[in-house]
Design a protein around this motif. Structure first.
Motif, PDB file in Angstrom:
ATOM      1  N   ALA A 148       0.799  -1.235   0.000  1.00  0.00           N
ATOM      2  CA  ALA A 148       0.000   0.000   0.000  1.00  0.00           C
ATOM      3  C   ALA A 148       0.830   1.282   0.000  1.00  0.00           C
ATOM      4  O   ALA A 148       0.280   2.374   0.061  1.00  0.00           O
ATOM      5  N   PHE A 149       2.144   1.177  -0.131  1.00  0.00           N
ATOM      6  CA  PHE A 149       3.003   2.364  -0.125  1.00  0.00           C
ATOM      7  C   PHE A 149       3.597   2.656  -1.507  1.00  0.00           C
ATOM      8  O   PHE A 149       4.664   3.247  -1.609  1.00  0.00           O
ATOM      9  N   SER A 150       2.924   2.240  -2.567  1.00  0.00           N
ATOM     10  CA  SER A 150       3.527   2.355  -3.891  1.00  0.00           C
ATOM     11  C   SER A 150       3.824   3.798  -4.287  1.00  0.00           C
ATOM     12  O   SER A 150       4.877   4.090  -4.853  1.00  0.00           O
ATOM     13  N   LEU A 151       2.915   4.723  -4.004  1.00  0.00           N
ATOM     14  CA  LEU A 151       3.140   6.118  -4.406  1.00  0.00           C
ATOM     15  C   LEU A 151       4.274   6.746  -3.613  1.00  0.00           C
ATOM     16  O   LEU A 151       5.133   7.431  -4.165  1.00  0.00           O
ATOM     17  N   TYR A 152       4.298   6.502  -2.291  1.00  0.00           N
ATOM     18  CA  TYR A 152       5.379   7.047  -1.467  1.00  0.00           C
ATOM     19  C   TYR A 152       6.720   6.464  -1.904  1.00  0.00           C
ATOM     20  O   TYR A 152       7.700   7.203  -2.103  1.00  0.00           O
ATOM     21  N   ALA A 153       6.778   5.141  -2.078  1.00  0.00           N
ATOM     22  CA  ALA A 153       8.031   4.496  -2.466  1.00  0.00           C
ATOM     23  C   ALA A 153       8.486   4.985  -3.835  1.00  0.00           C
ATOM     24  O   ALA A 153       9.677   5.253  -4.052  1.00  0.00           O
ATOM     25  N   ALA A 154       7.556   5.124  -4.769  1.00  0.00           N
ATOM     26  CA  ALA A 154       7.909   5.604  -6.103  1.00  0.00           C
ATOM     27  C   ALA A 154       8.428   7.035  -6.049  1.00  0.00           C
ATOM     28  O   ALA A 154       9.378   7.399  -6.761  1.00  0.00           O
ATOM     29  N   SER A 155       7.832   7.857  -5.192  1.00  0.00           N
ATOM     30  CA  SER A 155       8.285   9.247  -5.087  1.00  0.00           C
ATOM     31  C   SER A 155       9.708   9.315  -4.545  1.00  0.00           C
ATOM     32  O   SER A 155      10.511  10.153  -4.980  1.00  0.00           O
ATOM     33  N   LYS A 156      10.052   8.445  -3.601  1.00  0.00           N
ATOM     34  CA  LYS A 156      11.398   8.462  -3.035  1.00  0.00           C
ATOM     35  C   LYS A 156      12.417   7.843  -3.999  1.00  0.00           C
ATOM     36  O   LYS A 156      13.585   8.247  -4.020  1.00  0.00           O
ATOM     37  N   ALA A 157      11.990   6.872  -4.807  1.00  0.00           N
ATOM     38  CA  ALA A 157      12.864   6.373  -5.871  1.00  0.00           C
ATOM     39  C   ALA A 157      13.139   7.478  -6.886  1.00  0.00           C
ATOM     40  O   ALA A 157      14.256   7.603  -7.416  1.00  0.00           O
ATOM     41  N   ALA A 158      12.129   8.301  -7.165  1.00  0.00           N
ATOM     42  CA  ALA A 158      12.314   9.437  -8.071  1.00  0.00           C
ATOM     43  C   ALA A 158      13.320  10.426  -7.504  1.00  0.00           C
ATOM     44  O   ALA A 158      14.190  10.945  -8.230  1.00  0.00           O
ATOM     45  N   VAL A 159      13.227  10.691  -6.194  1.00  0.00           N
ATOM     46  CA  VAL A 159      14.181  11.606  -5.545  1.00  0.00           C
ATOM     47  C   VAL A 159      15.604  11.088  -5.712  1.00  0.00           C
ATOM     48  O   VAL A 159      16.538  11.864  -6.010  1.00  0.00           O
ATOM     49  N   ARG A 160      15.794   9.788  -5.547  1.00  0.00           N
ATOM     50  CA  ARG A 160      17.139   9.210  -5.727  1.00  0.00           C
ATOM     51  C   ARG A 160      17.663   9.482  -7.128  1.00  0.00           C
ATOM     52  O   ARG A 160      18.829   9.822  -7.316  1.00  0.00           O
ATOM     53  N   ASN A 161      16.794   9.348  -8.137  1.00  0.00           N
ATOM     54  CA  ASN A 161      17.261   9.554  -9.504  1.00  0.00           C
ATOM     55  C   ASN A 161      17.458  11.023  -9.831  1.00  0.00           C
ATOM     56  O   ASN A 161      18.310  11.367 -10.659  1.00  0.00           O
ATOM     57  N   LEU A 162      16.714  11.903  -9.173  1.00  0.00           N
ATOM     58  CA  LEU A 162      16.945  13.333  -9.385  1.00  0.00           C
ATOM     59  C   LEU A 162      18.388  13.697  -9.055  1.00  0.00           C
ATOM     60  O   LEU A 162      19.016  14.487  -9.773  1.00  0.00           O
ATOM     61  N   ALA A 163      18.932  13.135  -7.977  1.00  0.00           N
ATOM     62  CA  ALA A 163      20.318  13.454  -7.609  1.00  0.00           C
ATOM     63  C   ALA A 163      21.284  12.993  -8.688  1.00  0.00           C
ATOM     64  O   ALA A 163      22.266  13.694  -8.987  1.00  0.00           O
ATOM     65  N   ARG A 164      21.058  11.833  -9.262  1.00  0.00           N
ATOM     66  CA  ARG A 164      21.933  11.336 -10.329  1.00  0.00           C
ATOM     67  C   ARG A 164      21.908  12.283 -11.535  1.00  0.00           C
ATOM     68  O   ARG A 164      22.949  12.619 -12.112  1.00  0.00           O
ATOM     69  N   THR A 165      20.707  12.693 -11.914  1.00  0.00           N
ATOM     70  CA  THR A 165      20.563  13.550 -13.081  1.00  0.00           C
ATOM     71  C   THR A 165      21.096  14.950 -12.813  1.00  0.00           C
ATOM     72  O   THR A 165      21.788  15.537 -13.646  1.00  0.00           O
ATOM     73  N   TRP A 166      20.780  15.487 -11.654  1.00  0.00           N
ATOM     74  CA  TRP A 166      21.214  16.840 -11.342  1.00  0.00           C
ATOM     75  C   TRP A 166      22.721  16.953 -11.184  1.00  0.00           C
ATOM     76  O   TRP A 166      23.299  18.004 -11.462  1.00  0.00           O
TER      77      TRP A 166
END
Length: 246
Positions: A148-166
């Motif tokens: 039941a935490f798919s949206l929260y987990a996906a948002s934090k996975a996105a944050v991890r990738n933002l650092a790589r891209t930035w």
């Protein structure tokens, strides 16, 4: 001996009035920084200022409101002139299982955790220069799965990738960007939400068999903010008691 790794530095911490954000603000000030905390609740901001003392300012607003972010950075510029550290810490999360996810649920979580992180950082950049440090608050949930935490987990996975891209986007600027990913942390909100038995259940999930103290997360944030981590960018530091590492 007092640590002074952040002497003369100016920091912005979103979600800085409580929990991990407040712990980071306390540690930054102990190490010599001047800190702006940003949050939605004036009562929590006032209480935090009473704890932080004269080297802190509070600005009320939401990271999902671009006008509020503009006002935050205008205040930073007016009082300090420039900015050295940004901790994009504001976040939210709630449970809904697949099959029951709503548009409102998506908007609530993604507006704060993803859009809010993006614009917190993007709007800070004109005030930052060489030696600057951007810290994004991730989560052990970004590397694991939980019902039941798919949206929260996906948002934090996105944050991890933002650092790589930035890190790529910031080449040549001298500004670093890293992710600090806590596991379960014994904030006041967690204690209230989980109760004694819930706290014990979460503590049992990691090899250290306890939840983190917010000050332990704040200490790692201070490391990432300082020149002690000067050869780190696009990295993630897990402060999760080993939860997502085994």
């Amino acid at each position: 001996m007092q640590i002074t790794r952040l002497n003369g530095k100016t920091a912005v911490i979103t979600g800085g009035a409580t929990g991990i954000g407040l712990a980071a603000a306390k540690r930054f000030i102990e190490e010599g920084a001047f800190v702006f905390i940003f949050g939605r609740r004036q009562d929590a901001l006032n209480a935090a200022l009473a704890k932080l003392g004269p080297n802190a300012r509070a600005v009320k607003g939401s990271v999902s409101d671009l006008a509020d972010l503009d006002r935050l950075y205008a205040e930073v510029k007016a009082e300090r002139g420039s900015l050295d550290i940004v901790v994009a810490n504001a976040g939210t999360g709630s449970q809904l299982p697949l099959g029951k996810i709503t548009v409102e649920h998506c908007d609530e979580i993604l507006d704060t955790n993803v859009k809010g992180t993006i614009f917190t950082v993007q709007k800070a950049l004109p005030l930052m220069g060489r030696g600057g440090s951007i810290i994004l608050t991730g989560s052990s949930a970004g590397a694991t799965g939980a019902p039941a935490f798919s949206l929260y987990a996906a948002s934090k996975a996105a944050v991890r990738n933002l650092a790589r891209t930035w890190a790529e986007d910031l080449k040549g600027t001298g500004i670093r960007v890293n992710v600090l990913s806590p596991g379960s942390t014994a904030t006041e909100l967690a204690k209230e939400a989980l109760g004694v038995e819930g706290m014990k259940a979460f503590a049992a999930l990691n090899p250290l068999q306890r939840m983190a103290d917010p000050a332990e997360i704040g200490a790692v944030a201070a490391f990432l903010a300082s020149q002690d981590s000067s050869f780190m960018t696009a990295s993630e530091i897990a402060v999760d008691g080993g939860l997502a590492q085994i």
